[in-house]
Scaffold this active site. Structure first.
Site, PDB file in Angstrom:
ATOM      1  NE  ARG A  84      -3.472  -0.356   2.963  1.00  0.00           N
ATOM      2  CZ  ARG A  84      -4.774  -0.475   2.754  1.00  0.00           C
ATOM      3  NH1 ARG A  84      -5.252  -1.560   2.196  1.00  0.00           N
ATOM      4  NH2 ARG A  84      -5.604   0.474   3.097  1.00  0.00           N
ATOM      5  CG  ASN A 139      -5.448   4.157   7.137  1.00  0.00           C
ATOM      6  OD1 ASN A 139      -4.382   4.360   7.706  1.00  0.00           O
ATOM      7  ND2 ASN A 139      -5.796   2.966   6.673  1.00  0.00           N
ATOM      8  N   GLY A 140      -6.679   8.405   6.238  1.00  0.00           N
ATOM      9  CA  GLY A 140      -7.595   9.404   5.704  1.00  0.00           C
ATOM     10  C   GLY A 140      -7.236  10.809   6.137  1.00  0.00           C
ATOM     11  CE  LYS A 187     -12.945   3.014 -16.648  1.00  0.00           C
ATOM     12  NZ  LYS A 187     -12.112   3.144 -17.846  1.00  0.00           N
ATOM     13  CG  HIS A 226     -21.039  21.370 -35.123  1.00  0.00           C
ATOM     14  ND1 HIS A 226     -21.074  22.316 -36.124  1.00  0.00           N
ATOM     15  CD2 HIS A 226     -20.993  22.068 -33.954  1.00  0.00           C
ATOM     16  CE1 HIS A 226     -21.034  23.526 -35.598  1.00  0.00           C
ATOM     17  NE2 HIS A 226     -20.990  23.406 -34.275  1.00  0.00           N
TER      18      HIS A 226
END
Length: 607
Positions: free
Chosen positions: A27, A98-99, A483, A502
């Protein structure tokens, strides 16, 4: 992505914590630390750099204790030093996180006015001091955490260890993932099942907004309203695979939901949210000495680069040439040695992009690369490498790598603007502050998945689709169409909304869905005119906008997906998520191979 591990065990946990952190090394991190309880007292060991440095600390100064927490950190607030490394502690508790705590500055000011003293530059310490204050006011650890969570703003995961509480860990999740592992008289907590694999294969995953109280024999999970809830307990494949799908049906779905966390850590690698400045050690290019930027990429990376072109030209007033890599080297574009050639690739092995890089190198240009694999060929052959820190991306259709590429490009554009004097320090801080809230807004958008899933039951029935957007939403429209094509096999095209009349307007009838990406910005009214042209011809509109945009649309839609009102610079990152989810759920309903769509490869290593 930072790594979290927690153990309420029956044996000394320090070596186990370090072993689990090693499994999370993929990570990425810049410092590490562990904390345990020794006879009820908190004890910590932390070290800058790699885990081997922490191991050396523990070898010379070992930790005892059968309960503990550990962490590998990517610096977001403050430098990657031992002092700023996790766990952060007060006399009552230790916490890993975390974060991003967005309102840490306000919390810090409030706590300092109440007499609490901070030792670090981090946002995490505000959590430690906040929970401590609640406990000083007479609350139990559980009550203190519950009260504190209601005061935190951002996207985060937390694990908290308390003095004199050798049978208690408290965890919370809002945006960043957390898994609970069930053992025999032991309980575990980790960022994902990989960290827990040496100890147990029986796990449950916290839902967003959940928090949990762990003892050796129990895990009580609460939702964000404080109600006790149950989460599915399942067998994990973490022992067999480096990465696994967790509680998601496909890797693509998992990777979509990882975006709040990976965006956070990618931004934090390039920007210091405390000072509001770019990190010079991460952005080692002086853009004041560059007269032009030549960007080349393929597929999704090309659309990310196309959005980056808007940012570089608007923020830094830097001319940008951008090409699909397969055309770049054959176009024989005149190149100046005062230009910077920038190449964007998830794998770092894309054959056309690598060939373009080598062409620019032969012309004497300085080479920079935005890649997700730092050991890749493109990275090795570049003068400067800007990693995206998305972590392994298993799904062939790129999701989190795309938003991490956008995160890097936005950070570089701000640095370029500052270097070139087109923005001042105040504007730099404003833009960085706006980027810092992107993980929270991304997490809010993920909560719209039931609505997006429902509209895909209509989308799965069509054979063609049109995506429209203006400004940075134009490359997003092309990415959305890509996607849908990639994983559902529905033919789709992305156009600049102004190009509708167009030619593409000839395609519009009652069978044609038109997905319009239109945040309420300075271009919105023009886009509304295009929607009215579609509606007049019976086209079925799926509008992706914010509350103001929905209120001012004045057209009938098949569905309107209302996103949060976000700062302009982060709109592409946030609006990327619903277009990914539209493609994902449509493909799921159609029964295609979402993670490995036909005829496609994750890394295109041939021309």
């Amino acid at each position: 992505m930072c790594g979290i591990i927690g153990i309420v065990g029956t044996r000394p946990v320090a070596p186990l914590l370090v072993d689990a952190l090693k499994r999370l090394e993929y990570r990425g991190y810049d410092s590490a630390g562990v904390a345990t309880l020794e006879e009820g007292a908190l004890a910590r060991r932390r070290a800058e750099g790699k885990l081997v440095n922490l191991e050396k600390r523990l070898a010379s100064d070992p930790l005892d204790g059968m309960i503990g927490i550990g962490h590998t950190r990517w610096a977001t607030h403050g430098a990657p030093t031992e002092r700023n490394a996790h766990p952060h502690a007060t006399e009552k508790l230790a916490v890993v996180h975390n974060g991003i705590i967005e309102n840490f500055a306000e919390l810090r000011a409030m706590l300092e006015s109440d007499g609490y003293h901070f030792q670090t530059e981090t946002d995490t310490e505000a959590v430690a001091q906040l929970v401590t204050r609640e406990m000083d006011n007479g609350k139990t650890p559980v009550e203190a955490v519950r009260e504190s969570l209601s005061q935190l703003k951002g996207a985060f995961a937390l694990a908290i260890l308390f003095t004199d509480e050798d049978d208690l860990l408290i965890a919370a999740r809002k945006g960043s993932p957390l898994a609970i592992g069930y053992g025999d008289g032991e309980m575990f907590l980790g960022s994902d099942a990989i960290a827990l694999a040496p100890f147990t294969d029986t796990v449950s995953y916290l839902d967003d907004g959940d928090w949990a109280v762990l003892t050796r024999n129990s895990a009580t999970i609460y939702d964000e309203n404080g109600a006790v809830v149950s989460r599915a307990i399942q067998k994990s494949a973490g022992t067999a695979f480096l990465v696994n799908k967790g509680n998601h049906r496909h890797f693509m779905e998992k990777e979509i939901h990882e975006q709040p966390e990976v965006i956070s850590h990618t931004l934090a690698h390039y920007l210091d949210f405390t000072s509001g400045k770019a990190r010079p050690e991460s952005v080692s290019v002086d853009f004041s000495k560059i007269d032009r930027l030549a960007i080349s990429a393929c597929g999704t990376a090309f659309y990310a680069a196309s959005i980056g072109k808007y940012w570089f030209e608007q923020i830094a007033r830097m001319p940008v040439d951008i090409d699909i890599a397969s055309e770049f080297r054959y176009r024989e574009m005149p190149l100046s040695k005062d230009s910077l050639a920038l190449f964007v690739s998830q794998s770092g092995e894309t054959a056309d992009t690598l060939a373009s890089l080598r062409y620019c190198k032969s012309q004497g240009l300085k080479i920079a690369a935005i890649v997700n694999v730092k050991e890749s060929t493109i990275a090795r052959e570049s003068d400067v490498v800007f990693p995206t820190l998305a972590g392994p991306e298993i799904g062939v259709a790129s999701t989190k790598a795309f938003t991490c590429q956008l995160s890097v490009l936005a950070s570089l554009a701000i640095k370029a603007g500052r270097d070139r004097g087109t923005i001042d320090e105040k504007e730099e801080q404003r833009l960085i502050r706006h980027l810092s809230v992107a993980p929270r807004f991304a997490n809010e958008v993920l909560r719209l998945s039931p609505q997006i899933e429902a509209v895909c039951r209509e989308l799965m029935l069509v054979k063609h689709a049109l995506y429209l957007g203006r400004g940075t939403s134009f490359p997003l429209a092309m990415e959305g169409a890509l996607k849908l094509k990639e994983i559902s096999y529905i033919h789709a095209e992305g156009y600049a909304a102004g190009e509708l009349k167009h030619g593409p307007i000839a395609l519009i009838d009652e069978t044609m869905p038109v997905i319009v990406i239109a945040p309420y910005d300075k271009l919105y009214e023009k886009t509304v005119s295009n929607m009215q042209e579609v509606a007049a011809r019976g086209g079925r509109i799926i509008l992706i906008t914010d509350a103001k945009g929905a209120a001012h649309a004045n057209v009938k839609t098949l569905d309107t997906i209302v996103l949060p009102d976000v700062p302009e610079i982060i709109a592409p990152l946030i609006y990327a998520l619903p277009i990914q989810m539209l493609a994902y759920y449509t493909a799921v309903f159609m029964g295609t191979d979402v993670d490995q769509p036909r005829n496609l490869a994750k890394s295109v290593t041939v021309e």
